[in-house]
Design an enzyme around this catalytic site. Structure first.
Site, PDB file in Angstrom:
ATOM      1  N   GLY A 177      -4.860  -7.836  24.070  1.00  0.00           N
ATOM      2  CA  GLY A 177      -4.877  -9.469  24.542  1.00  0.00           C
ATOM      3  C   GLY A 177      -4.420 -10.520  23.874  1.00  0.00           C
ATOM      4  N   THR A 201      -6.907 -12.196  22.247  1.00  0.00           N
ATOM      5  CA  THR A 201      -7.626 -12.467  21.077  1.00  0.00           C
ATOM      6  C   THR A 201      -7.778 -11.858  19.878  1.00  0.00           C
ATOM      7  OG1 THR A 201      -9.965 -13.038  22.602  1.00  0.00           O
ATOM      8  CG2 THR A 201      -9.931 -12.544  20.327  1.00  0.00           C
ATOM      9  N   ASP A 236     -11.640  -4.436  19.912  1.00  0.00           N
ATOM     10  CA  ASP A 236     -10.747  -5.046  20.887  1.00  0.00           C
ATOM     11  C   ASP A 236     -11.587  -6.725  21.856  1.00  0.00           C
ATOM     12  OD1 ASP A 236      -9.553  -4.797  22.904  1.00  0.00           O
ATOM     13  OD2 ASP A 236      -9.399  -2.983  23.669  1.00  0.00           O
ATOM     14  N   ASP A 265     -12.940  -8.724  29.043  1.00  0.00           N
ATOM     15  CA  ASP A 265     -13.496 -10.453  29.549  1.00  0.00           C
ATOM     16  C   ASP A 265     -14.225 -10.865  29.692  1.00  0.00           C
ATOM     17  OD1 ASP A 265     -10.370  -9.617  30.243  1.00  0.00           O
ATOM     18  OD2 ASP A 265     -10.986  -7.661  30.750  1.00  0.00           O
ATOM     19  N   GLU A 281      -7.401   1.278  25.820  1.00  0.00           N
ATOM     20  CA  GLU A 281      -8.575   1.413  25.628  1.00  0.00           C
ATOM     21  C   GLU A 281      -9.472   1.938  24.896  1.00  0.00           C
ATOM     22  OE1 GLU A 281      -7.488  -3.807  26.415  1.00  0.00           O
ATOM     23  OE2 GLU A 281      -8.860  -2.468  27.307  1.00  0.00           O
TER      24      GLU A 281
HETATM   25  C1  A5P Z   1      -6.709  -5.456  27.890  1.00  0.00           C
HETATM   26  O1  A5P Z   1      -6.699  -4.827  29.160  1.00  0.00           O
HETATM   27  C2  A5P Z   1      -8.100  -6.407  27.735  1.00  0.00           C
HETATM   28  O2  A5P Z   1      -8.924  -5.255  27.999  1.00  0.00           O
HETATM   29  C3  A5P Z   1      -8.570  -7.104  26.987  1.00  0.00           C
HETATM   30  O3  A5P Z   1      -8.865  -6.489  26.017  1.00  0.00           O
HETATM   31  C4  A5P Z   1      -9.616  -8.450  27.225  1.00  0.00           C
HETATM   32  O4  A5P Z   1      -8.568  -8.658  28.726  1.00  0.00           O
HETATM   33  C5  A5P Z   1      -9.629  -9.831  27.438  1.00  0.00           C
HETATM   34  O5  A5P Z   1      -8.516 -10.282  26.873  1.00  0.00           O
HETATM   35  P1  A5P Z   1      -8.146 -11.437  26.124  1.00  0.00           P
HETATM   36  O6  A5P Z   1      -8.476 -11.460  24.874  1.00  0.00           O
HETATM   37  O7  A5P Z   1      -6.839 -12.098  25.752  1.00  0.00           O
HETATM   38  O8  A5P Z   1      -9.615 -12.654  26.894  1.00  0.00           O
END
Ligand code: A5P
Length: 235
Positions: A33, A35, A89, A92, A111
């Site tokens: 993602g 972050t 990780d 959301d 994940e």
């Molecule tokens: C990826 O599939 C997700 O589980 C991400 O960890 C989650 O969507 C957070 O993403 P951002 O850091 O882009 O908000």
């Protein structure tokens, strides 16, 4: 709560804070993602400068694999005997009990597999992701086998979900790294009982996994304009 106008700066701050948990010689689960993108950049810099050595990453998506390679991070394929010391990780949504919704970036299954194999799961978020009740801000992603996937819509609706198939800008069905599709499930009042919902979804053949990560996160690092604070499982 006043929400920062600069979420990228907050994501960076959360990633900087998480980097202080990484030690040389660690096997490190690398989430997915926007972050985590900051974390990969910072980790790459730390390895290049010699501050960290012999760190091996376990990527949770093809996107992360490619970004980690670009950052110069050594990688190992997830499989037998690969147990990360720490996985970092994003998420959301984060509830007060550190339950999570993940998967809006499409990587939830890998994940979850890597997180379950890890000694410790640390989540990095900006303050917008903190909710009182799961499902109030983000939809719940549900990864499904493509074959017969429309048969799940009625079932998901009986669970209170407003269901949409995840599509790209051209209207094509978005596929995960595993070749599966996603339903994004909105719960207008939030999710009443995440554990029961998780159980019911897990029993349904054709549903591969969901973005509910319950009882998995050990710590959550939350960045706001006031700094980075830590929530820890059990207080
Ligand atoms: C990826 O599939 C997700 O589980 C991400 O960890 C989650 O969507 C957070 O993403 P951002 O850091 O882009 O908000």
């Amino acid at each position: 709560m006043t929400v920062s106008a600069d979420p990228e700066r907050l994501k960076r701050a959360a990633a900087e804070s998480a980097l202080t948990l990484v030690r040389s010689d660690m096997v490190l689960g690398l989430g997915t993602g926007s972050t985590i993108r900051h974390l990969l950049e910072l980790l790459g810099e730390a390895i290049r400068s010699g501050r960290l050595a012999r760190v091996v990453g376990v990527p949770t998506s093809e996107q992360t694999r490619s970004r980690a390679r670009d950052a110069g991070i050594e990688l190992v394929e997830f499989g037998a005997g690969v147990a990360p010391d720490l996985t970092i990780d994003g998420a959301d949504e984060v509830s007060p009990s550190l339950d999570l919704i993940k998967g809006m970036g499409g990587a939830l299954l890998r994940e979850k597999m890597v997180a379950q194999a890890s000694d410790r799961l640390v989540i990095i978020v900006d303050e917008r992701k903190i909710v009182e009740r799961l499902g109030t801000v983000s939809p719940l992603p549900v990864e499904v086998v493509g074959w017969g996937m429309h048969a799940h819509i009625g079932f998901l609706e009986t669970l209170g979900a407003l269901v949409s198939i995840r599509e790209d800008a051209t209207g094509g069905v978005v596929l995960s790294d595993n070749g599966n599709a996603f339903f994004d499930c909105r719960f207008p009042e939030g999710i009443d009982d995440p554990a029961e919902l998780d159980r019911r979804l897990a029993r349904r053949a054709g549903i591969v996994d969901t973005g509910l990560f319950l009882g998995m996160a050990d710590e959550v690092l939350i960045a706001s304009d006031a700094g980075v604070r830590t929530m820890t499982r059990g207080g």
